[in-house]
Design an enzyme around this catalytic site. Sequence first.
Site, PDB file in Angstrom:
ATOM      1  N   GLY A  21       9.141  -9.073  27.769  1.00 35.71           N
ATOM      2  CA  GLY A  21      10.435  -9.687  28.220  1.00 35.71           C
ATOM      3  C   GLY A  21      11.231 -10.345  27.207  1.00 35.71           C
ATOM      4  O   GLY A  21      12.126 -11.095  27.363  1.00 35.71           O
TER       5      GLY A  21
ATOM      6  N   VAL B 276      15.351  -6.622  29.619  1.00 34.19           N
ATOM      7  CA  VAL B 276      14.790  -6.828  30.956  1.00 34.19           C
ATOM      8  C   VAL B 276      14.833  -4.981  31.323  1.00 34.19           C
ATOM      9  O   VAL B 276      15.567  -4.449  31.395  1.00 34.19           O
ATOM     10  CB  VAL B 276      15.760  -7.176  32.164  1.00 34.19           C
ATOM     11  CG1 VAL B 276      15.102  -7.299  33.421  1.00 34.19           C
ATOM     12  CG2 VAL B 276      15.876  -8.779  31.614  1.00 34.19           C
TER      13      VAL B 276
ATOM     14  N   TYR C 114     -14.514  -6.606  26.991  1.00 31.20           N
ATOM     15  CA  TYR C 114     -13.678  -7.609  27.939  1.00 31.20           C
ATOM     16  C   TYR C 114     -14.791  -8.520  28.323  1.00 31.20           C
ATOM     17  O   TYR C 114     -15.807  -8.545  28.905  1.00 31.20           O
ATOM     18  CB  TYR C 114     -13.628  -6.770  29.395  1.00 31.20           C
ATOM     19  CG  TYR C 114     -12.765  -7.666  30.382  1.00 31.20           C
ATOM     20  CD1 TYR C 114     -11.416  -7.502  30.885  1.00 31.20           C
ATOM     21  CD2 TYR C 114     -13.423  -8.561  30.874  1.00 31.20           C
ATOM     22  CE1 TYR C 114     -10.819  -7.904  31.613  1.00 31.20           C
ATOM     23  CE2 TYR C 114     -12.496  -9.413  31.884  1.00 31.20           C
ATOM     24  CZ  TYR C 114     -11.224  -9.103  32.161  1.00 31.20           C
ATOM     25  OH  TYR C 114     -10.636  -9.689  33.249  1.00 31.20           O
TER      26      TYR C 114
END
Length: 480
Positions: free
Chosen positions: A215, A219, A395
């Site tokens: 952003g 947009v 992760y």
Amino acid sequence: MNLKGYAQEMFRSELEDAVGPENVVAVVNDAQKDLAIDQYWLTYMWKQKNEELQLPYFIVRPETTEEVSKVMRICNTYKVPVVPRGGGSGTQGGAATMYGGIVLDVTRMVKIIDIDEESLVLTAQPGINGRVLENKLNKHGFMLAHYPSSVDIATLGGYLAARGSGVMSTKYGKAEDMVLSVEVVLPDGKIVETLPVPNHASGPGLLQLFVGSEGTLGVITKIRIRLDPLPETRLFRMIKFNEIHDGIEAGRQIMINRLNPAVIRLYDPGSTKKSLKGTGMDADGVNMVLMVDGFECIANEQMKKVLEICLENGGTDLGEEPGLYWWNTRYDFYRPPLQPSYPLLYGTVETITTYDKIHKLYDKKKRLVEEKYKEYNAEYMAHFSHWFPWGTMIYDRFYIASPPEDSRELFRLHNQIWADCSRVNLENGALLNEHHGIGFKLGYLMPELYGDMFDVLLNIKKGIDPKGIMNPGKLGFGIW
């Protein structure tokens, strides 16, 4: 610009003229205050401690590209910050209103514009919920093979904003690999569209400039993205290894031989205990979940070869049932009551690198967390869930069960562990992040990651957004 009094009311009137009075909302209650933050641990902790939040002037909810364009022109004129927001599932502070302004909530933009069954291409607005979208596609015999753990909260636009990965990315790719083109409203209100396909020799690929920009450049208002047919079969297995490095080597061999199962998910002992045993599975030690899908005749042969590689690396085949159990419960760990949350202090310091560096990276980060933060009884655990032809992501998380009580001390401790882990990543040829994004959590480290290339990024940002109104404070761009 700090708008007060009649200046703020005039700003509001113009917004109401653009999208309707009912779609311009002042922040007056807790539910609306939640739209000033996302799932980032620090912002959530800050709110729980009743510390002051930087609230937006208004929440603005457009429904069309044209309405977004009008809103952007108004905000550009007033030099008011704009924070685009989908489902708010982000964990990096990307949707936090650091400088007030407005929250541009796209969750009214939920239309499926077209399903091209000849090309297998979906065209849709960015605000559609991931679960809702998937259910509709499945009725046509298709899937958007993204399947992130945030599927019940996240939106289609959010998938692209942070270059997200889903559980089947090993075969089907990340969101950035699936997208064909996007329509974007720029900070000055211009409506632009990238080239209709991503693969070409027609100059630089501007599509990927906006994918992952969180952003900060505009947009996203329309998305064209690849679909896949629902597979004829899905085959599951779980393999137990003696230690984590055996499992990593098996995964490497699977990938460099281009077998590309849909899922390779390798858990170290700590992650097995939390993620697998926590969901009711009878498991301990090091475990790898596998899933191969597609036509049954091909999938059967693929699985045979994958299992052969695992067994050659010391693996023990635990059969199909635990793998299928994982598939059916794969989101449970990311939902209450299993989902970690405040007051537990934790962070997901995930990263990605090539196979030659991943073993050392795991060992170094585990040692860092558990030795340097021993006074807090810090725990470190990891799983390896997104695999590529050249490397894999890790992760990994740190956990502190009994952290300090003071909010500012908590803030500093959390950031210190993050900085230490991130710099270990960078020192070992890994990146700041693989699929959660940067937000403001990691923005200050972007110049360390990019070096002099960060000035190139900054100049692009200033060229597209000269007034600095698009999601200021994120990706290390600051405010001007």
